[in-house]
Design a protein around this motif. Structure first.
Motif, PDB file in Angstrom:
ATOM      1  N   SER A  37      -0.408  -9.145  13.414  1.00  0.00           N
ATOM      2  CA  SER A  37      -1.621  -8.387  13.541  1.00  0.00           C
ATOM      3  C   SER A  37      -1.896  -8.142  15.134  1.00  0.00           C
ATOM      4  CB  SER A  37      -2.162  -9.276  12.877  1.00  0.00           C
ATOM      5  OG  SER A  37      -1.865 -10.392  14.285  1.00  0.00           O
ATOM      6  N   THR A  39      -5.240  -8.390  17.052  1.00  0.00           N
ATOM      7  CA  THR A  39      -6.482  -8.684  16.903  1.00  0.00           C
ATOM      8  C   THR A  39      -7.853  -8.065  17.801  1.00  0.00           C
ATOM      9  OG1 THR A  39      -5.228 -10.055  18.212  1.00  0.00           O
ATOM     10  CG2 THR A  39      -4.965 -10.174  16.068  1.00  0.00           C
ATOM     11  N   THR A  65      -6.773  -7.749  10.324  1.00  0.00           N
ATOM     12  CA  THR A  65      -6.440  -8.723  11.503  1.00  0.00           C
ATOM     13  C   THR A  65      -7.774  -8.194  12.808  1.00  0.00           C
ATOM     14  OG1 THR A  65      -4.407  -7.291  12.195  1.00  0.00           O
ATOM     15  CG2 THR A  65      -4.510  -8.957  10.329  1.00  0.00           C
TER      16      THR A  65
END
Length: 105
Positions: A37, A39, A65
């Motif tokens: 992911s 973020t 995400t």
């Protein structure tokens, strides 16, 4: 960012990892898993190209995400703002967006 970099970011945001290989009765029902992911993304002061911003927004719209997007000090055309607004309506995980000091128009 150049057009290709922005398109690549969009693909990365919406990327899915291939299903894990399973054996046995559940082998055919393996679900796709989220890719490692991303973020936080900082595009502060980036020169965003019109051709690359569409694919970027597509990825943003389906990202599961990305929580923080920093786009301050960017220049956004009207069509870019519309694309971004559409992506933000679809995105369910973004918690923080900065458009401080952006030039619109």
């Amino acid at each position: 960012l150049d057009e290709e970099s922005l398109k690549a970011l969009g693909k990365e945001l919406g990327k899915k990892r291939a299903p894990a290989r399973q054996e046995g009765p559940r082998a055919d029902s393996a679900e796709e898993e989220e890719a490692p992911s991303l973020t936080t993304l900082t595009l502060k002061g980036s020169r965003l190209t019109n051709a690359g911003f569409g694919p970027f927004c597509e990825g943003l719209g389906i990202s599961k995400t990305l929580e923080t997007l920093q786009m301050s000090c960017c220049a956004l055309e009207t069509e870019d703002v519309v694309l971004l607004a559409t992506a933000l309506r679809e995105n369910k995980c973004l918690k923080s967006l900065s458009l401080a000091d952006c030039r619109f128009g």
